[in-house]
Every structure is written in C-alpha cells, then in structure tokens.
Design an enzyme around this catalytic site. Structure first.
Site, PDB file in Angstrom:
ATOM      1  N   HIS A 218      -0.495   4.598   5.127  1.00 54.32           N
ATOM      2  CA  HIS A 218       0.592   5.394   5.717  1.00 54.32           C
ATOM      3  C   HIS A 218       0.629   5.249   7.234  1.00 54.32           C
ATOM      4  CE1 HIS A 218      -2.045   9.326   5.916  1.00 54.32           C
ATOM      5  NE2 HIS A 218      -2.123   8.692   7.063  1.00 54.32           N
TER       6      HIS A 218
ATOM      7  N   ASN B 116      -4.397   4.833   2.911  1.00 53.38           N
ATOM      8  CA  ASN B 116      -3.457   4.347   1.894  1.00 53.38           C
ATOM      9  C   ASN B 116      -2.317   3.542   2.519  1.00 53.38           C
ATOM     10  OD1 ASN B 116      -2.029   6.310   3.193  1.00 53.38           O
ATOM     11  ND2 ASN B 116      -1.745   7.649   1.422  1.00 53.38           N
TER      12      ASN B 116
ATOM     13  N   GLU C 149       3.971   8.400   3.306  1.00 50.75           N
ATOM     14  CA  GLU C 149       3.040   8.021   2.251  1.00 50.75           C
ATOM     15  C   GLU C 149       3.621   6.861   1.419  1.00 50.75           C
ATOM     16  OE1 GLU C 149       0.262   9.229   2.849  1.00 50.75           O
ATOM     17  OE2 GLU C 149      -0.065  11.241   2.077  1.00 50.75           O
TER      18      GLU C 149
HETATM   19  C1  F6R Z   1      -1.426  11.212  12.681  1.00 51.09           C
HETATM   20  C2  F6R Z   1      -0.827  10.306  11.735  1.00 51.09           C
HETATM   21  C3  F6R Z   1      -1.601   9.595  10.685  1.00 51.09           C
HETATM   22  C4  F6R Z   1      -2.950   9.058  11.176  1.00 51.09           C
HETATM   23  C5  F6R Z   1      -3.703   8.369  10.040  1.00 51.09           C
HETATM   24  C6  F6R Z   1      -5.066   7.875  10.471  1.00 51.09           C
HETATM   25  O1  F6R Z   1      -0.447  11.748  13.555  1.00 51.09           O
HETATM   26  O2  F6R Z   1       0.349  10.167  11.777  1.00 51.09           O
HETATM   27  O3  F6R Z   1      -0.817   8.527  10.206  1.00 51.09           O
HETATM   28  O4  F6R Z   1      -2.737   8.173  12.235  1.00 51.09           O
HETATM   29  O5  F6R Z   1      -3.856   9.261   8.980  1.00 51.09           O
HETATM   30  O6  F6R Z   1      -5.865   8.982  10.745  1.00 51.09           O
HETATM   31  P1  F6R Z   1      -7.299   8.808  11.444  1.00 51.09           P
HETATM   32  O7  F6R Z   1      -7.023   8.297  12.805  1.00 51.09           O
HETATM   33  O8  F6R Z   1      -7.864  10.208  11.484  1.00 51.09           O
HETATM   34  O9  F6R Z   1      -8.077   7.865  10.606  1.00 51.09           O
END
Ligand code: F6R
Length: 243
Positions: free
Chosen positions: A138, A136, A143
């Site tokens: 973030h 999304n 968020e």
């Molecule tokens: C993790 C974090 C999140 C992830 C994001 C992507 O510390 O802050 O912003 O980087 O959700 O997650 P993955 O890498 O699992 O797709």
C-alpha cells in the site's frame, strides 16, 4: 524509476532529507506531500537538524499528509496529526495553518473526503510527495484492490496493516479499522515522488514494486508509470531486487 541505494536506515534518511531540503531552498513556497509511520521518522529528524543549523526555512512551505485514522482526534497521541506535530512541525518554523491532514473525528465520510479533496485542489499538485511502503504494497492507505482509487476516500484497513500498526496501540482492538486516505490519482499527479524503503521485511514487496506487474493488487506498482520517482532504499530492503 531512479534508484538510490542507501547503506542503512540512517543513510536513507540523510539522503531523503537532502532532497527535500534542496527543494525547499529552490522553491520556498513548495507543496510537500508527507507520510507518517516509522520510515520517515529519521528523515524528519534530519530536516529538524537542518532547520536548526539555518540550512532550511519552512516558513512558506505547505504540506498535505496522506492519511489519518478514522475516530482519532488530533490530540490523540496515536493520530497522524499528533505524529506530524510531534515528529516535525513543532520543531521547525512551519506555519501550522499551512499543514493539512484529514480530520479523523469527522464521521461524515463523504463530507470529509470532499473537504480534503477541496484542500488538495486548492494547494495544487504536490511538488514532492514522500511515500513509505506498506508490507502489502500500500501507499497512503490505498490497500490492495481491484482498481486504483483516484481521490480521497475512506478505506477499511487490511488485517496485515492492522497487525503492522498495532505496535503503536496498547491492544489490537484499539487499532482503528478505517482511515481516510489520499487517492492514488492524487499521488500520481505529484511532480516528483520519493519512495523510502528500509529493512529486510520490505525486501519481497519492494522487488514486486520495482519490477513486478503493475496491478492494483500491489498498489505501489503504479509508480512504475510515474515519470519522476526516486526510490531510496537501504541494502536490507534491496536484498531481493535484481538491479
Ligand atoms: C503513512 C502511510 C503508510 C506507511 C506504510 C509504511 O502515512 O501512508 O502507507 O507509509 O504503512 O509504514 P512504516 O513506515 O511504519 O513501515
């Protein structure tokens, strides 16, 4: 934003690890901002290999992680503290006393946010902040919202984030619904930012982050305003980006 195109996940991970290790060599007492999730796992593996080969020394490095689930202790395998120990810290010569992550067991929201902010202030601005990208948009657990939060705060996770992260839990009900996260203001004060993106599933959001409107509805779009961002993305993730 500088864009480095990687062939695939492994290539992205190697390129990211080279940049991180380069900084550690140049500035042995640097402050690294770290992320969890699937994206940086390969990068951390490469850093461990470099350490084992005598190519990187982490003894003076300090780290601050982006986020932690509320309600999980550092001993819980699903916590981000456990993840960092397991994926990186236990395998390199970092002093764990120099590694910082919000305390998920502290239920005093205000108190925990203030405590983590104090730590971040005492560390100073990160020399390099590693970021993954949420589906999304973030970064950390900031968020989509109607504003860019400045400092550490407690967030309610969006449904799409809970869905994306339920793979680490035995059922959806077990996924914590809240997390402590570093604010966008703090992330934006990092001297350099490395955004890692891999896989076709991130292609749509990545194109919006790289060339869409800057808006808190897509939190990572703010990175367009940072003077020193390097995006390392693989071919699959870049599928929808016009470059
Ligand atoms: C993790 C974090 C999140 C992830 C994001 C992507 O510390 O802050 O912003 O980087 O959700 O997650 P993955 O890498 O699992 O797709």
């Amino acid at each position: 934003m500088e864009l480095i195109k990687a062939k695939n996940y492994e290539d992205m991970s190697r390129k990211a690890a080279e940049i991180i290790a380069g900084l550690v060599r140049e500035k042995p007492d640097c402050v690294l901002g770290l992320a969890t999730g699937s994206t940086p796992v390969g990068t951390y593996k490469e850093l461990i290999k470099m350490y084992e080969a005598g190519e990187a020394d982490f003894s003076k490095v300090k780290t601050a992680n982006l986020d932690e689930y509320v309600g999980l202790s550092g001993e819980d395998k699903r916590s981000y503290r456990y993840f960092m120990n397991d994926m990186l810290f236990d395998h390199i010569n970092i002093d764990k006393k120099n590694t910082f992550i919000p305390d998920g067991l502290n239920r005093d929201e205000k108190g925990e946010c203030e405590r983590y902010e104090k730590i971040l202030k005492s560390l100073g601005d990160a020399d390099l902040q590693i970021l993954g990208l949420g589906l999304n948009g973030h970064i950390g657990f900031n968020e989509p919202s109607d504003h860019f939060p400045k400092a550490t705060h407690c967030v309610r996770l969006e449904r799409s984030t809970i869905d994306a992260n339920k793979r680490f839990f035995s059922s959806e009900d077990e996924v914590p619904k809240e997390a402590y996260t570093m604010g966008i203001g703090t992330i934006m004060r990092s001297r350099k930012i490395l955004l890692l993106v891999s896989g076709e599933g991130k292609a749509d959001i990545l194109s919006r982050v790289l060339s869409g409107k800057v808006t808190p509805a897509v939190p990572a779009s703010i990175l367009q305003f940072h003077p020193n961002v390097t995006v390392i993305a693989d071919e699959a993730a870049l599928k929808l980006s016009e470059l």
